[in-house]
Design an enzyme around this catalytic site. Structure first.
Site, PDB file in Angstrom:
ATOM      1  N   ASP A  32       0.869  -1.178   0.000  1.00  0.00           N
ATOM      2  CA  ASP A  32       0.000   0.000   0.000  1.00  0.00           C
ATOM      3  C   ASP A  32       0.904   1.225   0.000  1.00  0.00           C
ATOM      4  O   ASP A  32       1.933   1.220   0.672  1.00  0.00           O
ATOM      5  CB  ASP A  32      -0.886  -0.039   1.270  1.00  0.00           C
ATOM      6  CG  ASP A  32      -2.092   0.877   1.169  1.00  0.00           C
ATOM      7  OD1 ASP A  32      -1.881   2.088   0.946  1.00  0.00           O
ATOM      8  OD2 ASP A  32      -3.230   0.415   1.328  1.00  0.00           O
ATOM      9  N   SER A 125     -17.144  -2.597  -9.320  1.00  0.00           N
ATOM     10  CA  SER A 125     -18.196  -1.803  -8.699  1.00  0.00           C
ATOM     11  C   SER A 125     -19.490  -1.902  -9.496  1.00  0.00           C
ATOM     12  O   SER A 125     -19.476  -2.060 -10.722  1.00  0.00           O
ATOM     13  CB  SER A 125     -17.731  -0.343  -8.672  1.00  0.00           C
ATOM     14  OG  SER A 125     -18.809   0.518  -8.418  1.00  0.00           O
ATOM     15  N   TYR A 150     -13.659   7.666 -12.626  1.00  0.00           N
ATOM     16  CA  TYR A 150     -13.448   6.586 -11.646  1.00  0.00           C
ATOM     17  C   TYR A 150     -14.171   5.321 -12.099  1.00  0.00           C
ATOM     18  O   TYR A 150     -13.595   4.236 -12.161  1.00  0.00           O
ATOM     19  CB  TYR A 150     -13.955   7.027 -10.258  1.00  0.00           C
ATOM     20  CG  TYR A 150     -14.362   5.870  -9.378  1.00  0.00           C
ATOM     21  CD1 TYR A 150     -13.401   5.098  -8.736  1.00  0.00           C
ATOM     22  CD2 TYR A 150     -15.698   5.514  -9.240  1.00  0.00           C
ATOM     23  CE1 TYR A 150     -13.778   4.006  -7.970  1.00  0.00           C
ATOM     24  CE2 TYR A 150     -16.081   4.437  -8.476  1.00  0.00           C
ATOM     25  CZ  TYR A 150     -15.112   3.685  -7.842  1.00  0.00           C
ATOM     26  OH  TYR A 150     -15.492   2.588  -7.097  1.00  0.00           O
ATOM     27  N   LYS A 154     -13.043   1.285 -13.643  1.00  0.00           N
ATOM     28  CA  LYS A 154     -13.551  -0.037 -13.223  1.00  0.00           C
ATOM     29  C   LYS A 154     -13.960  -0.843 -14.449  1.00  0.00           C
ATOM     30  O   LYS A 154     -13.605  -2.016 -14.596  1.00  0.00           O
ATOM     31  CB  LYS A 154     -14.735   0.110 -12.269  1.00  0.00           C
ATOM     32  CG  LYS A 154     -14.403   0.758 -10.936  1.00  0.00           C
ATOM     33  CD  LYS A 154     -13.492  -0.103 -10.101  1.00  0.00           C
ATOM     34  CE  LYS A 154     -13.185   0.484  -8.735  1.00  0.00           C
ATOM     35  NZ  LYS A 154     -12.070  -0.200  -8.067  1.00  0.00           N
ATOM     36  N   TYR A 178     -18.872  -4.646  -6.307  1.00  0.00           N
ATOM     37  CA  TYR A 178     -19.368  -4.221  -4.997  1.00  0.00           C
ATOM     38  C   TYR A 178     -20.565  -3.296  -5.188  1.00  0.00           C
ATOM     39  O   TYR A 178     -20.535  -2.388  -6.011  1.00  0.00           O
ATOM     40  CB  TYR A 178     -18.330  -3.398  -4.241  1.00  0.00           C
ATOM     41  CG  TYR A 178     -16.977  -4.013  -3.979  1.00  0.00           C
ATOM     42  CD1 TYR A 178     -16.690  -5.359  -4.173  1.00  0.00           C
ATOM     43  CD2 TYR A 178     -15.955  -3.186  -3.495  1.00  0.00           C
ATOM     44  CE1 TYR A 178     -15.418  -5.864  -3.889  1.00  0.00           C
ATOM     45  CE2 TYR A 178     -14.690  -3.682  -3.217  1.00  0.00           C
ATOM     46  CZ  TYR A 178     -14.428  -5.021  -3.421  1.00  0.00           C
ATOM     47  OH  TYR A 178     -13.173  -5.494  -3.145  1.00  0.00           O
ATOM     48  N   ASN A 200     -19.580   9.971   0.720  1.00  0.00           N
ATOM     49  CA  ASN A 200     -20.603   8.922   0.752  1.00  0.00           C
ATOM     50  C   ASN A 200     -21.539   9.097   1.936  1.00  0.00           C
ATOM     51  O   ASN A 200     -21.189   9.702   2.942  1.00  0.00           O
ATOM     52  CB  ASN A 200     -19.935   7.542   0.784  1.00  0.00           C
ATOM     53  CG  ASN A 200     -19.078   7.308  -0.445  1.00  0.00           C
ATOM     54  OD1 ASN A 200     -17.855   7.207  -0.357  1.00  0.00           O
ATOM     55  ND2 ASN A 200     -19.707   7.276  -1.607  1.00  0.00           N
ATOM     56  N   LEU A 201     -22.731   8.544   1.765  1.00  0.00           N
ATOM     57  CA  LEU A 201     -23.806   8.820   2.726  1.00  0.00           C
ATOM     58  C   LEU A 201     -23.470   8.391   4.158  1.00  0.00           C
ATOM     59  O   LEU A 201     -23.575   9.203   5.084  1.00  0.00           O
ATOM     60  CB  LEU A 201     -25.095   8.110   2.253  1.00  0.00           C
ATOM     61  CG  LEU A 201     -26.283   8.269   3.186  1.00  0.00           C
ATOM     62  CD1 LEU A 201     -26.718   9.731   3.268  1.00  0.00           C
ATOM     63  CD2 LEU A 201     -27.449   7.381   2.737  1.00  0.00           C
ATOM     64  N   ARG A 232     -30.260   2.309  -2.554  1.00  0.00           N
ATOM     65  CA  ARG A 232     -29.016   1.579  -2.816  1.00  0.00           C
ATOM     66  C   ARG A 232     -29.007   0.255  -2.045  1.00  0.00           C
ATOM     67  O   ARG A 232     -29.710   0.088  -1.052  1.00  0.00           O
ATOM     68  CB  ARG A 232     -27.803   2.395  -2.342  1.00  0.00           C
ATOM     69  CG  ARG A 232     -27.589   3.695  -3.088  1.00  0.00           C
ATOM     70  CD  ARG A 232     -27.104   3.479  -4.513  1.00  0.00           C
ATOM     71  NE  ARG A 232     -26.832   4.744  -5.182  1.00  0.00           N
ATOM     72  CZ  ARG A 232     -27.749   5.512  -5.765  1.00  0.00           C
ATOM     73  NH1 ARG A 232     -29.027   5.151  -5.764  1.00  0.00           N
ATOM     74  NH2 ARG A 232     -27.407   6.625  -6.367  1.00  0.00           N
TER      75      ARG A 232
HETATM   76  N1  UFG Z   1     -26.379  10.786  -0.550  1.00  0.00           N
HETATM   77  C1  UFG Z   1     -26.976  11.795   0.151  1.00  0.00           C
HETATM   78  N2  UFG Z   1     -26.200  12.615   0.904  1.00  0.00           N
HETATM   79  C2  UFG Z   1     -24.848  12.466   0.993  1.00  0.00           C
HETATM   80  C3  UFG Z   1     -24.230  11.426   0.257  1.00  0.00           C
HETATM   81  C4  UFG Z   1     -25.033  10.610  -0.503  1.00  0.00           C
HETATM   82  O1  UFG Z   1     -28.212  11.969   0.098  1.00  0.00           O
HETATM   83  O2  UFG Z   1     -24.182  13.256   1.698  1.00  0.00           O
HETATM   84  C5  UFG Z   1     -27.246   9.856  -1.309  1.00  0.00           C
HETATM   85  C6  UFG Z   1     -26.878   9.722  -2.779  1.00  0.00           C
HETATM   86  O3  UFG Z   1     -27.575  10.684  -3.543  1.00  0.00           O
HETATM   87  C7  UFG Z   1     -27.333   8.283  -3.060  1.00  0.00           C
HETATM   88  C8  UFG Z   1     -27.077   7.564  -1.740  1.00  0.00           C
HETATM   89  O4  UFG Z   1     -27.043   8.580  -0.753  1.00  0.00           O
HETATM   90  O5  UFG Z   1     -28.706   8.238  -3.332  1.00  0.00           O
HETATM   91  C9  UFG Z   1     -25.776   6.790  -1.700  1.00  0.00           C
HETATM   92  O6  UFG Z   1     -24.699   7.641  -2.058  1.00  0.00           O
HETATM   93  P1  UFG Z   1     -23.174   7.245  -1.805  1.00  0.00           P
HETATM   94  O7  UFG Z   1     -22.330   8.394  -2.233  1.00  0.00           O
HETATM   95  O8  UFG Z   1     -22.989   6.729  -0.425  1.00  0.00           O
HETATM   96  O9  UFG Z   1     -22.958   5.994  -2.779  1.00  0.00           O
HETATM   97  P2  UFG Z   1     -23.153   5.911  -4.360  1.00  0.00           P
HETATM   98  O10 UFG Z   1     -24.207   4.897  -4.602  1.00  0.00           O
HETATM   99  O11 UFG Z   1     -23.312   7.217  -4.996  1.00  0.00           O
HETATM  100  O12 UFG Z   1     -21.701   5.410  -4.811  1.00  0.00           O
HETATM  101  C10 UFG Z   1     -21.191   4.192  -4.339  1.00  0.00           C
HETATM  102  C11 UFG Z   1     -19.663   4.273  -4.285  1.00  0.00           C
HETATM  103  C12 UFG Z   1     -19.068   4.407  -5.648  1.00  0.00           C
HETATM  104  C13 UFG Z   1     -19.587   3.347  -6.544  1.00  0.00           C
HETATM  105  C14 UFG Z   1     -21.096   3.298  -6.536  1.00  0.00           C
HETATM  106  C15 UFG Z   1     -21.574   2.085  -7.302  1.00  0.00           C
HETATM  107  O13 UFG Z   1     -19.264   5.385  -3.528  1.00  0.00           O
HETATM  108  O14 UFG Z   1     -17.677   4.223  -5.517  1.00  0.00           O
HETATM  109  O15 UFG Z   1     -21.574   3.173  -5.203  1.00  0.00           O
HETATM  110  O16 UFG Z   1     -22.935   2.063  -7.395  1.00  0.00           O
HETATM  111  F1  UFG Z   1     -19.173   3.570  -7.816  1.00  0.00           F
END
Ligand code: UFG
Length: 348
Positions: A32, A125, A150, A154, A178, A200-201, A232
């Protein structure tokens, strides 16, 4: 197969993979560059398992160094989770993302070939499905339009590994797609440690729960989903890590090219995740509705039955455990691993 290189093993997912490998009698070692990870995570893996994990700080763009380490360790298989992973950053810095993610993968494959190592598991992903043509998403669902560099890396790496396998069938590949990994090890010793403001959420919710951030921003409440917020397939990182052990076993019995979705098969909306987190931390969390985030899709969850049928894997932990373990990690490590000297990405 015993000796396994976990590339990016000091990161969030890689460290959990190391624990599960050790639990199942494998001997992982880690390379790493600590760009977005911490050596402390390796020490914590050792604390959890009581086993030493050899660690090499090295960059996957440095062929001589990676070759040297292969000479010392002779891995039977590689689990490739090293790479840049922030969607927004990849849009701003596409050259760095393509250079690093593709370059690292190509270099690892070349070094593997030169050292007679012919098994690789790649952290792919759900992003390769784009806005999915069908829900739940099966592995045969066509790949969709990917909206950021990104995600493109993938998709491209999946293609590269498939091509290498087709040219030389003794080179075995598992592509693990994933869905949304969250949570942390139940010990509270390892977990996700995002740089700066979490993208991320769940890491964002976790910081609101401990008072580090004021309120959750919900991106969009006008999606065609039951409550209007994005849906999700969240998966506990320990279940996800176990999927890699199953993939190794699959390669031992049945070499070839295999593709599996790793998700639970259940979709949760943003509001449902917030409600589950509130239950886990025992308090109400402030939230506000913001506009949709560009590039987001409404709904994404998988059919994980192929992974069960072909390698006996299925997710066992639910949203409660995911939120409980995330909260435990966050309360015990409010500043993550505590190294905030994260340098901006650059090419050399
Ligand atoms: N969301 C919010 N508020 C935030 C962050 C996210 O409402 O502060 C919402 C997003 O709009 C989405 C959900 O929460 O509806 C999940 O968002 P994330 O950012 O946690 O995850 P994503 O599904 O956007 O992305 C994740 C990974 C990526 C990957 C993707 C594959 O972070 O690396 O899944 O589907 F590519």
């Amino acid at each position: 197969m015993k000796k396994v290189l976990v590339a990016g093993g000091a990161g969030y997912i890689g460290s959990h993979i190391c624990v599960e490998l050790i639990n199942e009698g494998y001997e992982p070692f880690v390379i790493d560059n600590l760009y977005n990870s911490s050596e402390l995570a390796i020490r914590r893996v050792e604390e959890i398992t009581g086993k030493k994990v050899p660690f090499y700080r090295a960059d996957f763009l440095n062929a001589d160094r990676i070759s040297e380490i292969f000479e010392l360790e002779h891995p039977d298989a590689v689990i490739m989770c090293a790479g840049y992973k922030a969607v927004g950053e990849s849009v701003a810095r596409p050259l760095e993302y393509y250079y690093n993610n593709l370059g690292s993968l190509l270099l690892v494959c070349d070094v593997m070939r030169r050292h007679g190592c012919s098994n690789i598991i790649f952290s792919s992903s759900a992003t390769v499905y784009g806005d999915p043509a069908e829900i739940p998403i099966t592995e045969s669902c066509p790949k969709g339009e990917i909206t950021n560099p990104y995600g493109q890396t993938k998709g491209m790496i999946e293609q590269i590994l498939s091509d290498i396998h087709h040219a030389d069938e003794s080179f075995s590949v598992v592509l693990l797609r994933y869905f949304n990994p969250i949570g942390a090890h139940p010990s509270g010793l390892i977990g996700e440690d995002p740089n700066g403001i979490p993208n991320n959420l769940v890491p964002y919710i976790a910081q609101v729960a401990i008072g580090k951030r004021e309120m959750i921003h919900v991106f969009g409440n006008d999606y065609p989903t039951p409550d209007g917020t994005g849906v999700r397939d969240y998966i506990h990182v320990v279940d996800l890590a176990k999927g890699h052990v199953c993939a190794l076993r699959k390669l031992e019995k049945d070499p070839g090219l295999h593709i599996y979705n790793l998700g639970t098969g259940h979709g949760y909306s943003v509001l449902e995740v917030i409600a589950a987190y509130e239950k886990a931390c025992g308090k109400q969390l402030k939230k506000v509705f913001d506009p949709r985030r560009p590039g987001d899709i409404a709904c994404c969850y998988c059919d994980p039955s192929k992974a069960f049928k072909e390698m006996g894997w299925k997710a066992e932990l639910g949203i409660e455990e995911m939120c409980r373990d995330s909260y435990r990690w966050q309360t015990r490590n409010p500043d993550g691993y505590g190294n905030s000297d994260h340098a901006p990405i650059c090419l050399s």
